[in-house]
Every structure is written in structure tokens, then in C-alpha cells.
Design a protein around this motif. Structure first.
Motif, PDB file in Angstrom:
ATOM      1  N   ARG A   1       0.822  -1.210   0.000  1.00 27.41           N
ATOM      2  CA  ARG A   1       0.000   0.000   0.000  1.00 27.41           C
ATOM      3  C   ARG A   1       0.857   1.262   0.000  1.00 27.41           C
ATOM      4  O   ARG A   1       0.555   2.224  -0.695  1.00 27.41           O
ATOM      5  N   LEU A   2       1.910   1.244   0.760  1.00 24.96           N
ATOM      6  CA  LEU A   2       2.810   2.394   0.821  1.00 24.96           C
ATOM      7  C   LEU A   2       3.402   2.689  -0.562  1.00 24.96           C
ATOM      8  O   LEU A   2       3.419   3.835  -1.015  1.00 24.96           O
ATOM      9  N   ILE A   3       3.853   1.662  -1.232  1.00 18.45           N
ATOM     10  CA  ILE A   3       4.440   1.839  -2.557  1.00 18.45           C
ATOM     11  C   ILE A   3       3.378   2.307  -3.559  1.00 18.45           C
ATOM     12  O   ILE A   3       3.634   3.208  -4.358  1.00 18.45           O
ATOM     13  N   LEU A  30       2.809   6.011  -2.969  1.00 18.63           N
ATOM     14  CA  LEU A  30       3.928   6.925  -3.218  1.00 18.63           C
ATOM     15  C   LEU A  30       4.486   6.883  -4.638  1.00 18.63           C
ATOM     16  O   LEU A  30       5.200   7.797  -5.032  1.00 18.63           O
ATOM     17  N   ASP A  31       4.155   5.854  -5.405  1.00 12.89           N
ATOM     18  CA  ASP A  31       4.764   5.682  -6.728  1.00 12.89           C
ATOM     19  C   ASP A  31       4.055   6.536  -7.785  1.00 12.89           C
ATOM     20  O   ASP A  31       3.228   6.060  -8.558  1.00 12.89           O
ATOM     21  N   LYS A  32       4.429   7.810  -7.834  1.00 12.46           N
ATOM     22  CA  LYS A  32       3.842   8.769  -8.775  1.00 12.46           C
ATOM     23  C   LYS A  32       4.258   8.480 -10.210  1.00 12.46           C
ATOM     24  O   LYS A  32       3.564   8.850 -11.145  1.00 12.46           O
ATOM     25  N   GLU A  33       5.398   7.846 -10.383  1.00 13.51           N
ATOM     26  CA  GLU A  33       5.859   7.489 -11.731  1.00 13.51           C
ATOM     27  C   GLU A  33       4.919   6.443 -12.343  1.00 13.51           C
ATOM     28  O   GLU A  33       4.588   6.502 -13.522  1.00 13.51           O
ATOM     29  N   TYR A  34       4.509   5.496 -11.525  1.00 10.33           N
ATOM     30  CA  TYR A  34       3.630   4.412 -11.979  1.00 10.33           C
ATOM     31  C   TYR A  34       2.213   4.919 -12.208  1.00 10.33           C
ATOM     32  O   TYR A  34       1.582   4.585 -13.198  1.00 10.33           O
ATOM     33  N   GLU A  80       2.841  -6.916 -10.072  1.00 18.60           N
ATOM     34  CA  GLU A  80       4.104  -7.022 -10.808  1.00 18.60           C
ATOM     35  C   GLU A  80       5.001  -5.827 -10.522  1.00 18.60           C
ATOM     36  O   GLU A  80       6.211  -5.964 -10.384  1.00 18.60           O
ATOM     37  N   ARG A  81       4.414  -4.645 -10.395  1.00 20.70           N
ATOM     38  CA  ARG A  81       5.197  -3.452 -10.055  1.00 20.70           C
ATOM     39  C   ARG A  81       5.860  -3.644  -8.693  1.00 20.70           C
ATOM     40  O   ARG A  81       7.042  -3.365  -8.514  1.00 20.70           O
ATOM     41  N   PHE A  82       5.079  -4.121  -7.710  1.00 18.40           N
ATOM     42  CA  PHE A  82       5.606  -4.396  -6.372  1.00 18.40           C
ATOM     43  C   PHE A  82       6.741  -5.419  -6.458  1.00 18.40           C
ATOM     44  O   PHE A  82       7.815  -5.220  -5.886  1.00 18.40           O
TER      45      PHE A  82
END
Length: 177
Positions: free
Chosen positions: A88-90, A93-97, A120-122
Motif C-alpha cells: 500500500r505504501l508503494i 507513493l509511486d507517482k511514476e507508476y 508485478e510493479r511491487f
């Protein structure tokens, strides 16, 4: 999500094995005690350092089988809360994704784990974190002193990179609001 065995593959399996192996036979010291410890920490390291990695299919030349290391299902389930928090944190915070803030919130809380691309990103951050931890802590070290020195240097680098501006006063100020 995070309710079954997790499998590291290829070079990442080899690197997890190195990260959890005894580096000092006298004290039986290890960088990480178990594979699940690598699994819970690697995605955060990967994300913070901006490191992602693709799946790898490095094979054992003797058996021609892809190297694997597992985190048993019971260990994953036992660590499910921590893994879900990291996921959840990622996602948040992952504005690029995902540039759209509302969609990031949906990915983190409303639709957690529904999109295979999110998982898959995680996992790509897990693999990237493993690569970075291996490079910083294991690669090229040959004595217990070198392992300890590399660990100390990494912790110091992490502190300087991510915590240098945090003071006790700033923490107290945040707590008193």
C-alpha cells in the motif's frame, strides 16, 4: 494477496541465498535471518532507491533448472500485514507508476491487489531491492570484517540519504499538531 508461497527465481534466488547465508562461521552471523525477511524489506529498499528489476531465468548449469528460493506460505501469511502495508505504501507513493493521486489511493486501499500490473510493479521493486542489497552488502566481500564494514556503510548511506534532515524537534513538532 500475500496468502501463499512466494518464489524468487534466477539470479534473485541466488542473491537471496547469499543474503541469508552465514558469513561468519564463528558467530554464525547472517545479513538476513530468513528469506521472508528479505521479502519484507527488499521492496522498500527497491522503491527508495528507484531500483526495479525484471524476472530472471538464470539456470543451474548442472540441472538446467531455473534457480529458485521460496518463502513458505505460512511465513508469507505470518508477514501478510507487513507485506500489505509495504504494498500500500508503494502504491500510494509511486507517482511514476500512477500520476493521479486518487487512482493511487484506489490501488492502495479500494482495489488492493486486483490489478496484476500492481502486483508485478511491487515484485519488480522486490527484485530491484534484492539486487541493490546484494550489491551493497555481499558482492565482493570475502571476510566477516568486510561484510560488517559494508553493512555499516550501507546503514550510514541510508541515514544520510533519507534521514539526515529529520531531527528530534521536527518529530516533536509533528506529534504536537
Amino acid at each position: 494477496m500475500f496468502d501463499k508461497q512466494y518464489r524468487f527465481r534466477g539470479r534473485h534466488a541466488l542473491r537471496v541465498d547469499a543474503l541469508t547465508s552465514v558469513f561468519d562461521s564463528l558467530s554464525k552471523a547472517k545479513i538476513f535471518e530468513r528469506n521472508v525477511d528479505v521479502y519484507t524489506n527488499a521492496p522498500l529498499v527497491g522503491f527508495l532507491y528507484g531500483r526495479k528489476a525484471d524476472l530472471d531465468d538464470t539456470k543451474n548449469p548442472e540441472t538446467n533448472q531455473v534457480y529458485t528460493q521460496n518463502v513458505m506460505g505460512d511465513r508469507v501469511i505470518y508477514s501478510q500485514e507487513e507485506l500489505l502495508f509495504n504494498f500500500r505504501l508503494i502504491m500510494l507513493l509511486d507517482k511514476e507508476y500512477e500520476p493521479d493521486e486518487e487512482k493511487r489511493i484506489d490501488k492502495a486501499f479500494r482495489h488492493t491487489g486486483e490489478d496484476p500490473a500492481d502486483e508485478e510493479r511491487f515484485d519488480s521493486y522486490v527484485r530491484g531491492g534484492i539486487d541493490l542489497l546484494y550489491e551493497k552488502l555481499i558482492e565482493g566481500a570475502s571476510s566477516p570484517e568486510e561484510y560488517i564494514s559494508r553493512l555499516y556503510d550501507f546503514i550510514e548511506e541510508f541515514q544520510d540519504k533519507f534521514n539526515s534532515e529529520i531531527t528530534n524537534d521536527s518529530i516533536l513538532e509533528l506529534c504536537s499538531k
